[in-house]
Every structure is written in structure tokens, then in C-alpha cells.
Design a protein around this motif. Structure first.
Motif, PDB file in Angstrom:
ATOM      1  N   LEU A 101      -6.408  -0.655  -6.907  1.00  0.00           N
ATOM      2  CA  LEU A 101      -6.908  -0.684  -5.538  1.00  0.00           C
ATOM      3  C   LEU A 101      -8.404  -0.996  -5.498  1.00  0.00           C
ATOM      4  O   LEU A 101      -8.885  -1.671  -4.577  1.00  0.00           O
ATOM      5  N   ASP A 102      -9.158  -0.496  -6.465  1.00  0.00           N
ATOM      6  CA  ASP A 102     -10.598  -0.779  -6.517  1.00  0.00           C
ATOM      7  C   ASP A 102     -10.883  -2.241  -6.838  1.00  0.00           C
ATOM      8  O   ASP A 102     -11.925  -2.777  -6.430  1.00  0.00           O
ATOM      9  N   ASP A 145       0.819  -1.216   0.000  1.00  0.00           N
ATOM     10  CA  ASP A 145       0.000   0.000   0.000  1.00  0.00           C
ATOM     11  C   ASP A 145       0.853   1.267   0.000  1.00  0.00           C
ATOM     12  O   ASP A 145       0.514   2.246  -0.679  1.00  0.00           O
ATOM     13  N   LYS A 164       1.089   6.824  -6.750  1.00  0.00           N
ATOM     14  CA  LYS A 164      -0.076   7.651  -7.089  1.00  0.00           C
ATOM     15  C   LYS A 164       0.258   9.140  -7.093  1.00  0.00           C
ATOM     16  O   LYS A 164      -0.353   9.926  -7.829  1.00  0.00           O
ATOM     17  N   GLU A 213      -1.753   7.689 -11.341  1.00  0.00           N
ATOM     18  CA  GLU A 213      -2.909   7.804 -10.450  1.00  0.00           C
ATOM     19  C   GLU A 213      -4.047   6.914 -10.923  1.00  0.00           C
ATOM     20  O   GLU A 213      -4.717   6.249 -10.114  1.00  0.00           O
ATOM     21  N   GLU A 241       0.683   4.181  -2.849  1.00  0.00           N
ATOM     22  CA  GLU A 241       0.367   5.582  -2.557  1.00  0.00           C
ATOM     23  C   GLU A 241       1.475   6.502  -3.055  1.00  0.00           C
ATOM     24  O   GLU A 241       1.217   7.609  -3.543  1.00  0.00           O
ATOM     25  N   THR A 286      -3.084   3.244 -10.167  1.00  0.00           N
ATOM     26  CA  THR A 286      -3.177   2.907  -8.741  1.00  0.00           C
ATOM     27  C   THR A 286      -4.628   2.791  -8.289  1.00  0.00           C
ATOM     28  O   THR A 286      -5.001   1.830  -7.597  1.00  0.00           O
ATOM     29  N   ASP A 287      -5.461   3.755  -8.663  1.00  0.00           N
ATOM     30  CA  ASP A 287      -6.871   3.728  -8.247  1.00  0.00           C
ATOM     31  C   ASP A 287      -7.586   2.510  -8.824  1.00  0.00           C
ATOM     32  O   ASP A 287      -8.396   1.866  -8.128  1.00  0.00           O
ATOM     33  N   THR A 288      -7.322   2.192 -10.090  1.00  0.00           N
ATOM     34  CA  THR A 288      -7.983   1.053 -10.719  1.00  0.00           C
ATOM     35  C   THR A 288      -7.598  -0.253 -10.028  1.00  0.00           C
ATOM     36  O   THR A 288      -8.456  -1.111  -9.766  1.00  0.00           O
TER      37      THR A 288
END
Length: 255
Positions: free
Chosen positions: A79-80, A58, A65, A72, A62, A75-77
Motif C-alpha cells: 500500500l505504501d 483495497d 492484513k 500485515e 484490508e 499489505t502495508d509495504t
């Protein structure tokens, strides 16, 4: 503090390695000029890139990101989708294709819970990533179950909307009821006049001769006696022995 330094150092080395792999790919200036060797190299670099990101912790994610843009989105994709997909296992296959002014690499990737179609988009030169997407591959049973849930949910929503509309329509009778009554009374046609009933024929007076015989006989006898006294009648004398009605009641009544 030491752990933070180690994480930052690992992140920096990872980024350096990834950028080195991408920049080392010999690509042409236009997407349409990528040859088989260049496509294979791009697919391999994208595979290594994704594999590196999928095993990051993690803190590293971060930090990645913070670079913004593509990093970004990446990373968001991830993590989701990470909780649903589970741990990364391997990249099963990769393929290079083109869309518009971009080249993209489609990777069928195996995770602990599901397989996923991972798509990494590059610019027209194929040297810089610009977008990232992941599509979970559900089984046919799961797809049918989800479709059934969506269908039932849609029906319930439509039914609730219809009930709400019916409720609103039922409230219209409370909106300015006086004006609605006036409008209704003005629109109603005047009732047709009822035909006048024919006047009933005057009831004929019925004389009960049997019960009034004595009175009638006395009146007639008195009338005859008066006529004899005036000299208007002839004959010696008259004796009334019986009275019988002739004609209708009205004629008898005038006698």
C-alpha cells in the motif's frame, strides 16, 4: 451485503490457493539442502503469490492484513508503494538466495511507473513466508536529482544550525553581566605608574636693562654716595656714566 460476501469469498479462496501452493512445495528441513528443483518451485510459488497480492482491491488487502504478522507487513509495504509504482504489469525474473537461517526470493517486477525489486523472505524450510520488502528502481537521473536535493538540504540544515549556535553565543553577554564585569576587572592588570616628569628648571629672570637704566643708575649712585659718607670708599667723587652687565643674569640680579 452481497458485495461484501463476494469479497470475503474471493479473499478466502485466494488465501486457500496461496497456502496450497506453498505447502505443496517439497522442501528439505534445512536451507542448505534445497535442490535446483526445490528452488525453482519456491521461486514460482513466490511469483504467483506476489502477483495475486498486487491485483487485490483495497477491501481484500484490508482483510488480508487482519491475519497479522507477515500478511500485515506485506499489505502495508504494498500500500505504501502502490501509488508511486502504479499498476502491476508482470514479474520479469525471480531468483532464490540465502541469508543466515532464511531463504529469500528476489523478484524483479514491472509496474506501470517503475520497476521494483520485490523480496520475499521464508523460514529455513522455505515453506512459510516471514518478511516482505520492495525497493523501487529509479533511473540514474532521478537518483542524481535526489542526491542533489539531499546535499542541498544537508547544507541548509548545517548552515541553520551554525546560525542558531551563533545566536546562542551572542546571548551569553546577557547572562549575569555583573559577575562577568567583576571577573574582567579582577583579571585586568593594574596600569603602570606614569613616570614623574622632571621639575622644570626655574626660569631665569630677565631684566630689561634698557628700560630700567635710570632706576639702576640711581640706586648705584646712592650706594656709592653712602659709602663715601661712611669713609669706606676712596676717591674724590664718582660719576656713573654707563652700566654694562657682566656675567649671567643671576650675578647682575644680586648687584
Amino acid at each position: 451485503m452481497k458485495n461484501m460476501k463476494k469479497r470475503l469469498t474471493g479473499l478466502f479462496l485466494t488465501l486457500v490457493m496461496l497456502m496450497t501452493v506453498l505447502l505443496a512445495i517439497p522442501v528439505s528441513a534445512a536451507v542448505t539442502e534445497l535442490g535446483p528443483d526445490e528452488e525453482a518451485a519456491l521461486a514460482e510459488s513466490a511469483t504467483q503469490y506476489a502477483a495475486q497480492v498486487f491485483v487485490m482491491d483495497d477491501a481484500s488487502l484490508e482483510g488480508l492484513k487482519t491475519y497479522g504478522g507477515f500478511y500485515e507487513i506485506l499489505t502495508d509495504t504494498w500500500l505504501d508503494s502502490r501509488e508511486e509504482l502504479g499498476a502491476f504489469t508482470e514479474v520479469l525474473s525471480s531468483e532464490v538466495d540465502y541469508t543466515g537461517d532464511n531463504v529469500y526470493v528476489t523478484m524483479m517486477t514491472k509496474f506501470e511507473n517503475y520497476d521494483s525489486e520485490v523480496i520475499m523472505y521464508f523460514d529455513e524450510t522455505g515453506s512459510e513466508p516471514v518478511n516482505f520488502a520492495m525497493n523501487t528502481q529509479y533511473s540514474m537521473g532521478e537518483k542524481m536529482s535526489q542526491a542533489g536535493i539531499n546535499f542541498v538540504t544537508g547544507i541548509l540544515i548545517v548552515f541553520l544550525i551554525l546560525l542558531f549556535l551563533a545566536f546562542l553565543i551572542s546571548l551569553f553577554k546577557y547572562v549575569n553581566p555583573n559577575a562577568r564585569k567583576k571577573k574582567k576587572s579582577a583579571a585586568a592588570p593594574a596600569p603602570a605608574a606614569a613616570p614623574k616628569a622632571a621639575a622644570p628648571a626655574p626660569a631665569e629672570e630677565i631684566v630689561d636693562v634698557a628700560s630700567n637704566d635710570e632706576e639702576i643708575i640711581a640706586v648705584i649712585a646712592a650706594a656709592i654716595a653712602a659709602a663715601e659718607a661712611d669713609g669706606t670708599a676712596t676717591g674724590d667723587s664718582y660719576v656713573v656714566r654707563s652700566i654694562r652687565r657682566v656675567g649671567n643674569t643671576r650675578g647682575w640680579k644680586r648687584a
